[in-house]
Design an enzyme around this catalytic site. Structure first.
Site, PDB file in Angstrom:
ATOM      1  CB  THR A  12      -0.932   0.013   1.233  1.00  0.00           C
ATOM      2  OG1 THR A  12      -0.125  -0.225   2.396  1.00  0.00           O
ATOM      3  CG2 THR A  12      -2.018  -1.037   1.123  1.00  0.00           C
ATOM      4  N   GLY A  14       5.309   2.903  -0.399  1.00  0.00           N
ATOM      5  CA  GLY A  14       6.760   2.681  -0.436  1.00  0.00           C
ATOM      6  C   GLY A  14       7.221   1.612  -1.407  1.00  0.00           C
ATOM      7  NE  ARG A  36      -1.783   2.227   4.791  1.00  0.00           N
ATOM      8  CZ  ARG A  36      -0.707   2.992   4.666  1.00  0.00           C
ATOM      9  NH1 ARG A  36      -0.816   4.289   4.828  1.00  0.00           N
ATOM     10  NH2 ARG A  36       0.466   2.473   4.379  1.00  0.00           N
ATOM     11  CG  ASN A  86       7.878  -4.282   1.133  1.00  0.00           C
ATOM     12  OD1 ASN A  86       8.954  -3.680   1.200  1.00  0.00           O
ATOM     13  ND2 ASN A  86       6.695  -3.657   1.182  1.00  0.00           N
ATOM     14  CE1 TYR A 152      12.886  -1.788  10.607  1.00  0.00           C
ATOM     15  CE2 TYR A 152      15.052  -0.758  10.419  1.00  0.00           C
ATOM     16  CZ  TYR A 152      13.919  -1.291   9.830  1.00  0.00           C
ATOM     17  OH  TYR A 152      13.803  -1.332   8.451  1.00  0.00           O
ATOM     18  N   GLY A 183      19.536   0.800   2.360  1.00  0.00           N
ATOM     19  CA  GLY A 183      19.834   1.870   3.319  1.00  0.00           C
ATOM     20  C   GLY A 183      18.713   2.892   3.274  1.00  0.00           C
TER      21      GLY A 183
HETATM   22  P1  NDP Z   1       6.271   2.131   4.135  1.00  0.00           P
HETATM   23  O1  NDP Z   1       5.843   2.558   5.519  1.00  0.00           O
HETATM   24  O2  NDP Z   1       6.103   3.084   3.026  1.00  0.00           O
HETATM   25  O3  NDP Z   1       5.547   0.751   3.752  1.00  0.00           O
HETATM   26  C1  NDP Z   1       5.361  -0.261   4.700  1.00  0.00           C
HETATM   27  C2  NDP Z   1       4.325  -1.256   4.198  1.00  0.00           C
HETATM   28  O4  NDP Z   1       4.205  -2.308   5.162  1.00  0.00           O
HETATM   29  C3  NDP Z   1       2.942  -0.641   4.011  1.00  0.00           C
HETATM   30  O5  NDP Z   1       2.385  -1.084   2.805  1.00  0.00           O
HETATM   31  C4  NDP Z   1       2.160  -1.180   5.196  1.00  0.00           C
HETATM   32  O6  NDP Z   1       0.799  -1.385   4.825  1.00  0.00           O
HETATM   33  C5  NDP Z   1       2.834  -2.533   5.434  1.00  0.00           C
HETATM   34  N1  NDP Z   1       2.639  -2.952   6.819  1.00  0.00           N
HETATM   35  C6  NDP Z   1       3.192  -2.436   7.936  1.00  0.00           C
HETATM   36  N2  NDP Z   1       2.694  -3.039   9.031  1.00  0.00           N
HETATM   37  C7  NDP Z   1       1.826  -3.987   8.588  1.00  0.00           C
HETATM   38  C8  NDP Z   1       0.979  -4.927   9.233  1.00  0.00           C
HETATM   39  N3  NDP Z   1       0.929  -5.048  10.565  1.00  0.00           N
HETATM   40  N4  NDP Z   1       0.193  -5.722   8.470  1.00  0.00           N
HETATM   41  C9  NDP Z   1       0.214  -5.613   7.124  1.00  0.00           C
HETATM   42  N5  NDP Z   1       0.982  -4.746   6.445  1.00  0.00           N
HETATM   43  C10 NDP Z   1       1.781  -3.931   7.178  1.00  0.00           C
HETATM   44  O7  NDP Z   1       7.793   1.724   4.302  1.00  0.00           O
HETATM   45  P2  NDP Z   1       8.874   1.124   3.267  1.00  0.00           P
HETATM   46  O8  NDP Z   1       8.306   0.904   1.945  1.00  0.00           O
HETATM   47  O9  NDP Z   1      10.094   1.959   3.396  1.00  0.00           O
HETATM   48  O10 NDP Z   1       9.184  -0.253   3.996  1.00  0.00           O
HETATM   49  C11 NDP Z   1       9.047  -1.513   3.390  1.00  0.00           C
HETATM   50  C12 NDP Z   1      10.065  -2.460   4.024  1.00  0.00           C
HETATM   51  O11 NDP Z   1      11.370  -1.974   3.777  1.00  0.00           O
HETATM   52  C13 NDP Z   1       9.953  -2.594   5.546  1.00  0.00           C
HETATM   53  O12 NDP Z   1      10.170  -3.943   5.878  1.00  0.00           O
HETATM   54  C14 NDP Z   1      11.100  -1.737   6.060  1.00  0.00           C
HETATM   55  O13 NDP Z   1      11.550  -2.158   7.307  1.00  0.00           O
HETATM   56  C15 NDP Z   1      12.132  -1.955   4.982  1.00  0.00           C
HETATM   57  N6  NDP Z   1      13.176  -0.958   4.815  1.00  0.00           N
HETATM   58  C16 NDP Z   1      12.890   0.364   4.667  1.00  0.00           C
HETATM   59  C17 NDP Z   1      13.923   1.275   4.459  1.00  0.00           C
HETATM   60  C18 NDP Z   1      13.692   2.741   4.326  1.00  0.00           C
HETATM   61  O14 NDP Z   1      14.622   3.522   4.572  1.00  0.00           O
HETATM   62  N7  NDP Z   1      12.517   3.191   3.926  1.00  0.00           N
HETATM   63  C19 NDP Z   1      15.314   0.823   4.346  1.00  0.00           C
HETATM   64  C20 NDP Z   1      15.491  -0.597   4.545  1.00  0.00           C
HETATM   65  C21 NDP Z   1      14.455  -1.437   4.733  1.00  0.00           C
HETATM   66  P3  NDP Z   1      -0.473  -0.926   5.690  1.00  0.00           P
HETATM   67  O15 NDP Z   1      -0.072   0.250   6.509  1.00  0.00           O
HETATM   68  O16 NDP Z   1      -1.540  -0.654   4.684  1.00  0.00           O
HETATM   69  O17 NDP Z   1      -0.757  -2.139   6.521  1.00  0.00           O
HETATM   70  C1  8X3 Z   2      15.599   1.395   7.294  1.00  0.00           C
HETATM   71  C2  8X3 Z   2      16.924   2.050   7.167  1.00  0.00           C
HETATM   72  O1  8X3 Z   2      18.842   3.057   8.503  1.00  0.00           O
HETATM   73  O2  8X3 Z   2      16.600   3.813   9.048  1.00  0.00           O
HETATM   74  O3  8X3 Z   2      15.737   0.042   7.467  1.00  0.00           O
HETATM   75  O4  8X3 Z   2      17.335   1.647   9.704  1.00  0.00           O
HETATM   76  S1  8X3 Z   2      17.434   2.648   8.699  1.00  0.00           S
END
Ligand code: NDP
Ligand code: 8X3
Length: 252
Positions: A12, A14, A36, A86, A152, A183
């Site tokens: 939904t 990222g 969502r 993801n 985390y 990152g």
């Molecule tokens: P976003 O917050 O943009 O996206 C996160 C997604 O995870 C949303 O679609 C959300 O959907 C879903 N989500 C979270 N909690 C739940 C839940 N309890 N049940 C179902 N779905 C869930 O973040 P990102 O796209 O950045 O993150 C995606 C992944 O990448 C994560 O695992 C994050 O840890 C990892 N990551 C992110 C980085 C960054 O800097 N952004 C770097 C490295 C890794 P909804 O809210 O609709 O449930």
């Molecule tokens: C998300 C990147 O550096 O904020 O995994 O942990 S950081």
């Protein structure tokens, strides 16, 4: 070639949303998940309708809901070629002695247990078909500790080691597993981490060039298109403007 199917958890926003758009562009069938419903409906409409996109609205921390989503998949979507694990989040950046225990629990339940529920549910079908690819979204945080990262970082270290360990169980099945470790990337990640404090969230990306969700989707797409006999075990990527810090010392 028959149309392939990808399941993307957390589609939904990222990374997940960017992956959904890219796979749709290449003609794949999509199973998109998240909590969502409205965003899932919009994506379904945008990316080809119910024929091409199946949506599953559930909280990934709810084991029964995850298992039901897999058992209730329409036949057309039941052969999952690629699972992108993801969905995940960080909550807070406080030192360990000030953090909310509820936040720690939610990160463990989402980033670890949710990913395990999906992985366990998808594997039997992949093994029966002797094909499949699981791409786990880990993080640099699983490799490099930082102040306030505590749980985390630990959840993403779990994801890394789990990814490597299950490969040993999957030898001979043709099922591939990669841990993609991004990152700093600009998504809703920081808005969630800082609980809708937009000022704090915006500061994470100010004055630096972060990765974009599209950069991650492009990398996932590259992984999926590596030859079937190649398994990228871990892949860490950072923005050019990010690097590892020095070791931390306390001095009197
Ligand atoms: P976003 O917050 O943009 O996206 C996160 C997604 O995870 C949303 O679609 C959300 O959907 C879903 N989500 C979270 N909690 C739940 C839940 N309890 N049940 C179902 N779905 C869930 O973040 P990102 O796209 O950045 O993150 C995606 C992944 O990448 C994560 O695992 C994050 O840890 C990892 N990551 C992110 C980085 C960054 O800097 N952004 C770097 C490295 C890794 P909804 O809210 O609709 O449930
Ligand atoms: C998300 C990147 O550096 O904020 O995994 O942990 S950081």
């Amino acid at each position: 070639m028959t149309q392939q199917t990808v399941m993307i958890t957390g589609a939904t926003s990222g990374f997940g949303e960017a992956c959904a758009k890219l796979f749709a562009k290449h003609g794949w069938k999509l199973i998109l998940t998240g909590r969502r419903q409205e965003r899932l409906n919009n994506l379904q409409q945008q990316l080809g309708g119910a024929e091409h996109v199946h949506t599953c609205c559930f909280d990934i921390t709810d084991r029964d809901a995850v298992e039901r989503a897999f058992t209730d998949l329409p036949a057309r979507f039941s052969a999952i070629d690629v699972l992108v694990n993801n969905a995940g989040l960080a909550l807070g950046l406080e030192p360990a002695y000030e953090t909310q225990l509820d936040d720690w629990e939610k990160m463990v339940d989402t980033n670890i247990k949710g990913l395990l529920y999906c992985t366990r549910s998808v594997l039997p079908n992949m093994i029966n078909r002797k094909a499949g690819y699981i791409i786990n979204i880990g993080s640099v945080a699983g490799n490099w500790p930082y102040p306030g990262g505590n749980v985390y970082c630990a959840t993403k270290a779990f994801v890394r080691q789990f990814s490597l360990a299950i490969r040993a169980d999957l030898l001979g099945t043709n099922v591939r597993v990669s841990n993609l470790e991004p990152g700093n990337a600009e998504t809703e990640f920081s808005k969630v981490r800082f609980k809708d404090d937009d000022d704090k969230a915006d500061k994470v990306y100010q004055g630096t060039i972060a990765l974009s969700a599209t950069d991650i989707a492009d990398t996932v797409w590259w992984l999926v298109n590596t030859p079937a006999h190649v398994n990228v075990t871990t892949l860490e990527l950072m923005p050019t403007q990010q690097a590892n810090g020095p070791m931390a010392f306390y001095r009197e």
